[in-house]
Design an enzyme around this catalytic site. Structure first.
Site, PDB file in Angstrom:
ATOM      1  N   TYR A   1       4.522  18.256  57.182  1.00 13.88           N
ATOM      2  CA  TYR A   1       3.089  18.445  56.934  1.00 13.88           C
ATOM      3  C   TYR A   1       2.461  19.619  57.674  1.00 13.88           C
ATOM      4  O   TYR A   1       1.660  20.351  57.099  1.00 13.88           O
ATOM      5  CB  TYR A   1       2.343  17.163  57.347  1.00 13.88           C
ATOM      6  CG  TYR A   1       0.842  17.315  57.367  1.00 13.88           C
ATOM      7  CD1 TYR A   1       0.115  17.282  56.176  1.00 13.88           C
ATOM      8  CD2 TYR A   1       0.149  17.521  58.554  1.00 13.88           C
ATOM      9  CE1 TYR A   1      -1.262  17.438  56.184  1.00 13.88           C
ATOM     10  CE2 TYR A   1      -1.228  17.675  58.567  1.00 13.88           C
ATOM     11  CZ  TYR A   1      -1.931  17.634  57.383  1.00 13.88           C
ATOM     12  OH  TYR A   1      -3.278  17.794  57.391  1.00 13.88           O
TER      13      TYR A   1
ATOM     14  N   GLY B   1      -5.371  24.157  64.031  1.00  8.87           N
ATOM     15  CA  GLY B   1      -6.503  23.635  64.793  1.00  8.87           C
ATOM     16  C   GLY B   1      -7.777  24.361  64.449  1.00  8.87           C
ATOM     17  O   GLY B   1      -7.804  25.593  64.421  1.00  8.87           O
TER      18      GLY B   1
END
Ligand code: AMP
Length: 461
Positions: free
Chosen positions: A242, A28
């Protein structure tokens, strides 16, 4: 998607949390925050931006105490929302509380509407606040009991770290969708989304916080309980595909080696007559190496990634996302010229990235481009914390593989099968992993997949 970190019992708690968040930055990039506890009160810093930009030496010095939790938040809509930056902090009947959440509560909108009807006021859009409101309403006598009561009402995914002035409580939802590990740094107890954060500071990994487990750490030591009804764990396979960092051990397996296995299996299932295998940096590289090993086709570096731009998907608008691919990747002409190239990437979402990449490789002189994807077609939105668009925007939800190949202008396109993916993660029957983005089999009730928007920034932890 987000990253969380916590440490209890070290006088450098906020410095170590800063390091931990830095290691989790890939989870993030929108905002970063640390809350530290000094036994009496909290010290807080949360800002929009990257960890290294949000925290300077003077901020870390001000974050005093022997316990801290931190959070990095993923941006999806691109709207900068400081009010949603975490850890959230509140003051309620039992005192001060901070919380950092990775995951997404699928029934948050309903719970929020009910709470608002009963007079609750929300400060932001994050579903994490719902948990705090539910706790505040609980009549249970202790914090831990309030948490259990509140969490029993929520559905979806949560790996949570709570901080009080004297304790840290870690909780993982019964499905264990999102990762959370427990480690030791000398006498201190450490929690992190991924093991890469422990490695950075020389902490030792003890184990995962188990799905459905609650771990309390305070000056009396560590106590574990399993307060939720046992559910079948369904860890998120897309973390392996991923999201996680390749040097992490995730759900007990190396991310790097798992991605290599995806590539090896892909080579068996989707062979290609080619001169060269290349990977799309960074997430396609281990699978490309695996593809090369299993096929015998030499591996080379045909795409170079600039390290000065973030993940393209995070860019808010379609126009910027298109441009972003070029900002991020450049083709190596000498490697690609005149070659039949297998290009391995981890996934296709809308197809726009792959289309740009194929165009770029052809422009660099490749004679053929064979796209290989180290996961099955992404046909269903994620409601458990991975950012995905609506179903209609997922190219594989509406187009057959041949049509996708045409759209991305590849000479051929091949995906890993669901069975192959399962075999590579040691779950051939899709029993212990959530593979809903590929199969549409959601492990918890989802109201209306076709109509309901998936996880948006506002609802994301
Ligand atoms: P697209 O252009 O929409 O097909 O984007 C596909 C690319 O985005 C792939 O190269 C993936 O590595 C990457 N990707 C896939 N899922 C996500 C996600 N949830 N967040 C950010 N990037 C993603």
């Amino acid at each position: 998607m987000c990253g969380i970190f916590g440490i209890f019992g070290n006088s450098e708690a906020s410095n170590l949390t800063y390091l931990g968040l830095h290691a989790l930055q890939h989870r993030g990039q929108e905002s970063a925050g640390i809350v530290s506890a000094d036994g009496r009160t909290f010290h807080v810093r949360r800002e929009m931006g990257l960890v290294q930009d949000v925290f300077g030496a003077r901020h870390l010095e001000a974050l005093a105490g022997r316990a801290a939790i931190g959070h990095v938040r993923y941006s999806t809509s691109g709207v900068s929302q400081h009010k949603n930056a975490q850890p959230l902090t509140v003051e309620y009947s039992l005192g001060k509380l901070a919380v950092a959440h990775n995951g997404n509560l699928t029934n948050a909108p309903q719970l929020r509407a009910e709470l608002e009807q009963q007079g609750a006021i929300f400060g932001g859009d994050s579903d994490t606040e719902v948990i705090i409101h539910l706790m505040a309403r609980s009549r249970a006598p202790t914090l831990a009991k309030q948490m259990v009561e509140a969490l029993a009402k929520v559905q979806g995914s949560y790996s949570l770290l709570f901080l009080t002035p004297t304790a840290i409580v870690a909780v993982r939802d019964p499905h264990g969708f999102r990762p959370l590990v427990l480690g030791k740094l000398r006498d201190a107890t450490v929690f992190a989304s991924e093991t890469t954060a422990l490695d950075l500071m020389g902490a030792t990994l003890l184990r995962e916080v188990d799905p459905g487990e609650m771990v309390v750490v305070d000056d009396m030591g560590m106590r574990s309980s399993r307060p939720f009804p046992a559910d079948r764990p369904t860890r998120c396979v897309f973390e392996h595909v991923y999201f996680a960092k390749p040097d992490s051990d995730l759900f007990g397996a190396s991310v790097y080696m798992t991605r290599q296995r995806f590539g090896m299996q892909l080579a068996l299932e989707q062979p290609a007559a080619a001169d060269l295998v290349i990977g799309v940096p960074d997430s396609g590289i281990p699978a490309a190496i695996g593809y090369s090993k299993a096929s015998g086709i030499p591996y080379d570096v045909g795409l170079i990634r600039s390290h000065y731009v973030g993940r393209t998907f995070i860019e808010p608008q379609q126009s910027i996302r298109h441009f972003g691919v070029k900002l991020k990747l450049a083709a190596v002409r000498e490697v690609l010229k005149g070659k039949r190239v297998v290009v391995v990437d981890d996934s296709i979402v809308r197809g726009t990235t792959s289309r740009k990449i194929v165009t770029m490789i052809k422009a660099a002189g490749a004679s053929e481009v064979h796209m290989r994807i180290s996961s099955p077609p992404t046909r269903w939105p994620c409601y458990y914390g991975i950012d995905t668009p609506r179903r209609a925007e997922l190219i594989a939800a509406t187009q057959p593989v041949e049509e996708i190949a045409r759209f991305i202008t590849a000479d051929s396109l091949g995906y890993l099968s669901v069975e192959g993916l399962g075999a590579a993660v040691g779950d051939p029957e899709s029993k212990t992993f959530c593979m809903a983005c590929f199969t549409g089999k959601y492990p918890t009730p989802i109201r209306n997949v076709e109509d309901e928007a998936p996880v948006r920034a506002a609802a994301r932890g």
